[in-house]
Each structure stands twice: as C-alpha cells, then as structure tokens.
Enzyme design. Structure first.
Site, PDB file in Angstrom:
ATOM      1  N   GLY A  14       1.051  -1.263  -0.117  1.00  9.53           N
ATOM      2  CA  GLY A  14       0.026   0.185  -0.078  1.00  9.53           C
ATOM      3  C   GLY A  14       0.939   1.038  -0.049  1.00  9.53           C
ATOM      4  N   ARG A  75       0.606  -4.828  -5.200  1.00 12.08           N
ATOM      5  CA  ARG A  75       0.892  -6.187  -4.320  1.00 12.08           C
ATOM      6  C   ARG A  75       0.760  -7.506  -5.338  1.00 12.08           C
ATOM      7  NH1 ARG A  75      -0.595  -4.160   0.338  1.00 12.08           N
ATOM      8  NH2 ARG A  75      -2.215  -2.557   0.694  1.00 12.08           N
ATOM      9  N   ASP A 106       5.884  -5.245   6.068  1.00 12.87           N
ATOM     10  CA  ASP A 106       6.705  -6.567   6.484  1.00 12.87           C
ATOM     11  C   ASP A 106       6.496  -7.263   5.229  1.00 12.87           C
ATOM     12  OD1 ASP A 106       7.123  -6.249   8.981  1.00 12.87           O
ATOM     13  OD2 ASP A 106       5.203  -7.044   9.783  1.00 12.87           O
ATOM     14  N   THR A 128       4.428   2.676   5.536  1.00 10.72           N
ATOM     15  CA  THR A 128       3.222   2.222   5.516  1.00 10.72           C
ATOM     16  C   THR A 128       2.206   3.166   6.598  1.00 10.72           C
ATOM     17  OG1 THR A 128       1.597   0.659   6.411  1.00 10.72           O
ATOM     18  CG2 THR A 128       3.846   0.452   7.079  1.00 10.72           C
ATOM     19  N   ASP A 130       0.106   2.261   8.308  1.00  6.67           N
ATOM     20  CA  ASP A 130      -0.370   1.340   9.621  1.00  6.67           C
ATOM     21  C   ASP A 130       0.390   1.411  10.715  1.00  6.67           C
ATOM     22  OD1 ASP A 130      -2.274   0.461   7.519  1.00  6.67           O
ATOM     23  OD2 ASP A 130      -1.333  -1.459   7.424  1.00  6.67           O
ATOM     24  N   ASP A 132       2.578  -0.385  11.727  1.00  7.78           N
ATOM     25  CA  ASP A 132       2.525  -2.001  11.914  1.00  7.78           C
ATOM     26  C   ASP A 132       4.211  -2.472  12.086  1.00  7.78           C
ATOM     27  OD1 ASP A 132       2.624  -2.067   9.544  1.00  7.78           O
ATOM     28  OD2 ASP A 132       0.957  -3.454   9.145  1.00  7.78           O
ATOM     29  N   ARG A 157     -17.155  15.812  14.329  1.00  2.59           N
ATOM     30  CA  ARG A 157     -17.755  16.459  15.538  1.00  2.59           C
ATOM     31  C   ARG A 157     -18.747  17.444  15.496  1.00  2.59           C
ATOM     32  NH1 ARG A 157     -15.426  16.856  20.824  1.00  2.59           N
ATOM     33  NH2 ARG A 157     -13.468  15.523  20.277  1.00  2.59           N
ATOM     34  N   ARG A 174      -5.226  -2.077   9.154  1.00  6.44           N
ATOM     35  CA  ARG A 174      -5.287  -3.863   9.090  1.00  6.44           C
ATOM     36  C   ARG A 174      -5.247  -4.208  10.425  1.00  6.44           C
ATOM     37  NH1 ARG A 174      -3.411  -6.290   4.279  1.00  6.44           N
ATOM     38  NH2 ARG A 174      -2.290  -4.318   3.663  1.00  6.44           N
ATOM     39  N   CYS A 189     -11.976  11.428  21.015  1.00  9.38           N
ATOM     40  CA  CYS A 189     -13.001  10.480  20.885  1.00  9.38           C
ATOM     41  C   CYS A 189     -13.285   9.906  22.155  1.00  9.38           C
ATOM     42  CB  CYS A 189     -12.677   9.418  19.798  1.00  9.38           C
ATOM     43  SG  CYS A 189     -12.606  10.042  18.342  1.00  9.38           S
ATOM     44  N   HIS A 218     -22.995  14.980  21.558  1.00  7.32           N
ATOM     45  CA  HIS A 218     -22.322  14.192  20.503  1.00  7.32           C
ATOM     46  C   HIS A 218     -21.584  13.058  21.084  1.00  7.32           C
ATOM     47  CE1 HIS A 218     -19.176  17.085  21.086  1.00  7.32           C
ATOM     48  NE2 HIS A 218     -18.464  15.979  21.175  1.00  7.32           N
ATOM     49  N   GLU A 225     -10.542  -0.841  11.100  1.00  9.73           N
ATOM     50  CA  GLU A 225     -11.170  -1.750  10.173  1.00  9.73           C
ATOM     51  C   GLU A 225     -11.199  -3.246  10.621  1.00  9.73           C
ATOM     52  OE1 GLU A 225      -8.914  -1.348   6.517  1.00  9.73           O
ATOM     53  OE2 GLU A 225      -7.282  -1.722   7.493  1.00  9.73           O
TER      54      GLU A 225
END
Ligand code: F6P
Length: 323
Positions: A14, A75, A106, A128, A130, A132, A157, A174, A189, A218, A225
């Site tokens: 990605g 990919r 990775d 990335t 992410d 990660d 908001r 991911r 949040c 609110h 995800e």
C-alpha cells in the site's frame, strides 16, 4: 564482498505519504556517494517484468511534497514463489545492479529477504500508514494518515454536535490499532476500539445510553477496520438507545495527500541511512527510528520484535468508557 556501483529503489504494498521523500533521499544520497541509481516501477511486479529505469537528480525534483509514489506500487503475492523472486533478481543482475532499497511493510521485507538469498543486497525502509512495523517507533506515512483522520474526526464532531448524533468512525490499520489510537486521542473521541482493546458491543451501548441520559450532544467512537460492520452498528445504536447515529468509513482517503513535514523529514533521514548501510557493506536489514536515531536491524530480527507504543493505552481507554 564486491564493491557496489549500481543501486535500485522500489516501493511496494500500500502506498504511503512520504514514500516520494524516501525515494528522493535514496536517489540523491546514492548519487552524492558515487552510485548509479535506478528506479523499479510498480514494486515487485516491475522487478519481475524488468521495468527498471535510470534515475538522476532531476528525476526526483519536486516530489518531496507529493503524496503517493512516483515509482508506482503493487501487491504481488506470486513474489513469494522463489522462482519468481529469482526472476526479479536476475533482472537486476542483467543491468549490473548490486543492491536494492525497498520501501514498504512486512510483506515487502519478506521479498527483500528472499532477494538477499539470491545475491542482491537489500535494505528495507518502513513505508506504511499502518505503523505496524515493530522495529521502528514510527513508519513513513503514519503521521500524515493520522493528521488526515483527525481532520475528518474534527469535521464529524461539528456535524454530530449540530444534529445530536453518535458518530462511528472506521480508520485503516489492517490488524494494528495505532491509527485509531492516535487519531482517537487527538480527536478527543469517547471510545477507541481496536483488535488490541477487544470489542464488546455492550460497552458501546452503555456509553451511548449514558450520554443520552446526560443529554450530551455528540459521541465519537473510532474503530480500526475489520472489527465490526460499523454501518450496522450505527443502526443498532439508534434502535437500542434512541441516540441518532451515523457511520463513516475513512478508507483510502487516509493513504493520500501531501505528506506532513514530519513524514518528509523521517523519510529523508531513513533514506539516507539506507544508502549509508549499503556503503558500509550491510544487507538484509530494515532501517527504523529508535530513540530518535535511525538504526539498522536485521530483517529476521525485526520480524520477531513486538510493537507496543500505543498498546499501553488500550486497557485504560476501555475501562474509562463505561464509567
Ligand atoms: O497497509 C496499508 C493499508 O491501507 C491497510 O490499512 C489496509 O487494510 C490495506 O492497506 C488496504 O489495501 P488495498 O489498498 O490493497 O485495498
């Protein structure tokens, strides 16, 4: 070990904002240190197809501020096949290219490890959104993605407050909750749910019911995800608590956009370090940021490391939610 004369660079997996800054750093540092530099287009796909072209200083002008990757990315699960990897290595060797800098996550490093076994000296850069990759405190692209997510949360908001609604926001990552943690904290949040916090629907319902009793205007809940169907959850919240709810999936918006100065600087520092590692004769390593220093970690060691920057927040966030 023979001396290196020609190096190549590719982006894989990605895309992430800041990849261009990393390409630029590799090309410029490479040329400054006497290497001929090549770009491999469309990641490992281009490597296998032989789409490899020379790059010069001018090839990377005006890209430090651009999102995406000028080299393109792809990919390619087939690259796991050693025969396919060997084809990619042979394409580099045919051009006399001795070393390759790969920018990705990775999966990209697994490919680099196999290429190293085929005689190509490889160095990985963590690109990335992410965050990660355990061997680095932060990946190239994460800061920009978090900024994008926070901007979206700030907007949600506004409208949630006007309409007295609960907003469920799904971010990427991911299997890693770092975008959710960082954006959820910075976006103020009420609840952050990731694979590390675990998910209990009752916690969400209790939180929203309490907010309803308190006549709050609110609620903002952020999810990584792949945890639940956020649209179905918004509907269920409305039915069970009477608090009107909407779900927003931020999706690929998080992958694009102008990289933040932080990502540009990070990418430049790590890119230069990658070239220095090749000059020092090192290979099969990933460059990471540790204690604000660019360091090289053997790829196999990097795979065994555990990421823990944001995880310590996980328990506290969920504990506070239902109080
Ligand atoms: O790895 C980056 C990432 O954006 C993940 O957060 C996400 O799960 C995945 O890529 C999406 O991949 P694709 O763009 O191939 O759908």
């Amino acid at each position: 070990m023979s001396e290196i004369h020609k190096i190549a660079v590719l982006t894989s997996g990605g895309d992430a904002p800041g990849m261009n800054a990393a390409i630029r750093a590799v090309v410029r540092a490479g040329i400054n240190n006497g290497f001929e530099v090549f770009g491999v287009y469309n990641g490992y796909l281009g490597l296998v197809e032989g789409d490899i072209r020379p790059l010069n200083r001018g090839s990377v002008t005006n890209i430090i501020n651009r999102g995406g990757t000028i080299l393109g990315t792809a990919r390619l699960p087939e690259f796991q096949d050693m025969e396919v990897t060997k084809k990619g290595a042979d394409n580099l060797k045919a051009l006399g290219i001795d070393a390759l800098v790969v920018i990705g996550g990775d999966g990209t490093y697994h490919g680099a490890l196999r290429l190293t076994k085929c005689g190509i000296r490889c160095v990985g850069l963590p690109g990335t959104i992410d965050n990660d990759i355990a061997c680095t405190e932060i990946t190239i692209g994460f800061d920009t993605a978090v900024n994008t997510a926070v901007e979206c949360i700030d907007k949600l908001r506004d409208t949630s407050n006007s309409h007295q609604r609960c907003s469920i926001i799904e971010v990427m990552g991911r299997n890693c909750g770092d975008i959710a943690y960082a954006a959820g904290i910075a976006g103020g949040c009420d609840l952050i749910i990731t694979s590390e916090t675990g998910y209990d629907e009752k916690v969400v319902m209790d939180l929203v019911s309490k907010a309803k009793r308190q006549k709050r205007r609110h609620i903002l809940i952020v999810f990584t995800e792949h945890i639940t169907d956020v649209s179905a959850l918004a509907q269920k919240i409305k039915e069970q608590t009477g608090f009107d709810s909407r779900a927003t999936v931020l999706g690929h918006i998080q992958r694009g956009g102008i990289p933040t100065p932080f990502d540009r600087i990070l990418a430049t520092r790590l890119g230069v370090k990658a070239v220095h590692e090749l000059m020092a004769g090192n290979s099969g390593v990933v460059i990471g940021l540790q204690h604000n220093e660019a360091v090289a970690i053997p790829i196999e060691e990097a795979f065994k490391m555990e990421k823990n920057i944001f995880r310590k927040y996980a328990v506290e966030i969920n504990t506070n939610a239902s109080k």
